[in-house]
Design an enzyme around this catalytic site. Structure first.
Site, PDB file in Angstrom:
ATOM      1  N   SER A 180     -20.136 -22.732  19.087  1.00 36.31           N
ATOM      2  CA  SER A 180     -20.999 -23.900  18.938  1.00 36.31           C
ATOM      3  C   SER A 180     -20.770 -24.818  20.124  1.00 36.31           C
ATOM      4  O   SER A 180     -19.734 -24.729  20.804  1.00 36.31           O
ATOM      5  CB  SER A 180     -20.662 -24.640  17.630  1.00 36.31           C
ATOM      6  OG  SER A 180     -21.282 -25.917  17.587  1.00 36.31           O
TER       7      SER A 180
ATOM      8  N   TYR B 249     -14.466 -27.878  11.422  1.00 34.41           N
ATOM      9  CA  TYR B 249     -15.540 -27.189  12.141  1.00 34.41           C
ATOM     10  C   TYR B 249     -15.286 -27.138  13.650  1.00 34.41           C
ATOM     11  O   TYR B 249     -15.285 -26.062  14.251  1.00 34.41           O
ATOM     12  CB  TYR B 249     -16.894 -27.855  11.862  1.00 34.41           C
ATOM     13  CG  TYR B 249     -18.057 -27.057  12.414  1.00 34.41           C
ATOM     14  CD1 TYR B 249     -18.523 -25.933  11.745  1.00 34.41           C
ATOM     15  CD2 TYR B 249     -18.676 -27.419  13.604  1.00 34.41           C
ATOM     16  CE1 TYR B 249     -19.569 -25.189  12.242  1.00 34.41           C
ATOM     17  CE2 TYR B 249     -19.731 -26.684  14.118  1.00 34.41           C
ATOM     18  CZ  TYR B 249     -20.175 -25.572  13.434  1.00 34.41           C
ATOM     19  OH  TYR B 249     -21.210 -24.827  13.939  1.00 34.41           O
TER      20      TYR B 249
END
Length: 332
Positions: A178, A190
């Site tokens: 990401s 995350y």
């Protein structure tokens, strides 16, 4: 005809023209090389995780249309049934929980029987989870571990289990990271997990290139998927807030949570892209290109905002986030 002739012809800007020509030639060669594709797609098998919805679901359908034998790992029976109905006979599904070692082993044994002596051309580690996200102080250790189990441990476990099959085919490993694996913009597991995926993939690429295996990293920007759905993100923020002690809540102030959610909504609505094909096109290229790239940045926010930010001094990112995010009521 000597070099002096060219200098006389081009004048004082001879070096500039020469450098410009070399740059254009380099770009043309790179574009040509980047466009070359592998042969024998109908004989190749690809395993994709996280195929119930989002990027994984769309990628499976695209690869199926391209002629690949697609092995889709789905978390739910409904997701598997829906995907099978939307695809052709070359797509097969298996129930998979990337946080469960027994589930991974069963999926690997099933895939081994499917691919036979051909081996596995590609694995796409797409399964992921974003919850919970929020200020780091609001988290408990298990909140971090919940995300790391899927996004970090799951990627490593799947890769190591399927590596012998990939090695046999001299294939590809495609790991979905990401832009938040380049810029840590919020707390929780995350960003940590995506930084880990970047590091793991870099190590893997350098270790395995001797065996003809390519490792590619996909770095999507913000897209409208289950990972960026506002309702579960906000539910988790409320849960995190409610588990805080009165003393910690007091340092942030009663209005902090509402302000944080308002900013989050504003950002998500402004930057989230609904065109998931921008990501799956990168995944497809990583699997079909004769010379795949090491990294793929998907989405305009990735290319124009997050990736450039990742090369900036830390203080620039710190100031930018400080200007965007709400300020706790009791600051030092």
């Amino acid at each position: 005809m000597d070099t002096q002739f060219f200098y006389d012809l081009l004048g004082e800007n001879a070096c500039l023209y020469t450098c410009g020509t070399l740059v254009v030639l380099w770009i043309l060669v790179w574009l040509y090389r980047d466009s070359l594709e592998i042969e024998g797609i109908p004989d190749k098998y690809v395993f994709v995780t996280g195929c119930d919805s989002g990027f994984g679901n769309l990628l499976c359908r695209k690869l199926d249309r391209r002629g690949f034998h697609v092995l889709a790992g789905c978390f739910t029976e409904k997701g598997a049934d829906d995907l099978k109905r939307a695809a052709g006979p070359n797509l097969k599904t298996v129930l998979l929980n990337v946080t469960n070692e027994e589930s991974i082993q069963k999926a690997m044994e099933w895939a081994k029987k499917e691919v036979g002596e051909k081996g596995l051309w590609g694995i796409v580690n797409n399964a992921g989870s974003s919850l919970p996200m929020g200020p780091s102080e609001w988290m408990k250790v298990e909140d971090f571990q919940r995300t790391l189990k899927v996004n970090m441990n799951g990627v490593i476990a799947m890769t190591m289990a399927f590596l012998p099959l990939i090695k046999k085919a001299r294939g590809r490993i495609v790991n979905v990271a990401s832009v938040l694996g380049r810029v840590a913009a919020n707390g929780g597991g995350y960003c940590i997990s995506k930084f880990a995926v970047e590091g793991f993939s870099d190590c893997l690429r350098r270790d395995l290139h001797y065996f003809g295996i390519n490792v590619c990293i996909i770095e999507p920007g913000f897209f409208k998927t289950a990972v960026t759905s506002l309702d579960p993100l906000e539910r988790e923020l409320h849960r995190l807030w409610n588990q805080l002690s009165p003393e910690v809540k007091a340092t942030y102030g009663d209005k902090y949570l509402d302000k944080y959610i308002k900013v989050q909504r504003l950002i998500m609505n402004a930057v989230c892209d609904s065109d998931l094909s921008k990501v799956t096109n990168c995944m497809e290229h990583a699997l079909t290109a004769a010379h795949p790239r090491s990294r793929y940045s998907a989405g305009w926010d990735a290319k124009l905002l997050w990736i450039p930010l990742s090369y900036m001094p830390a203080c620039v990112v710190d100031i930018g986030l400080k200007l965007v995010l709400p300020r706790p009521s009791k600051c030092a």
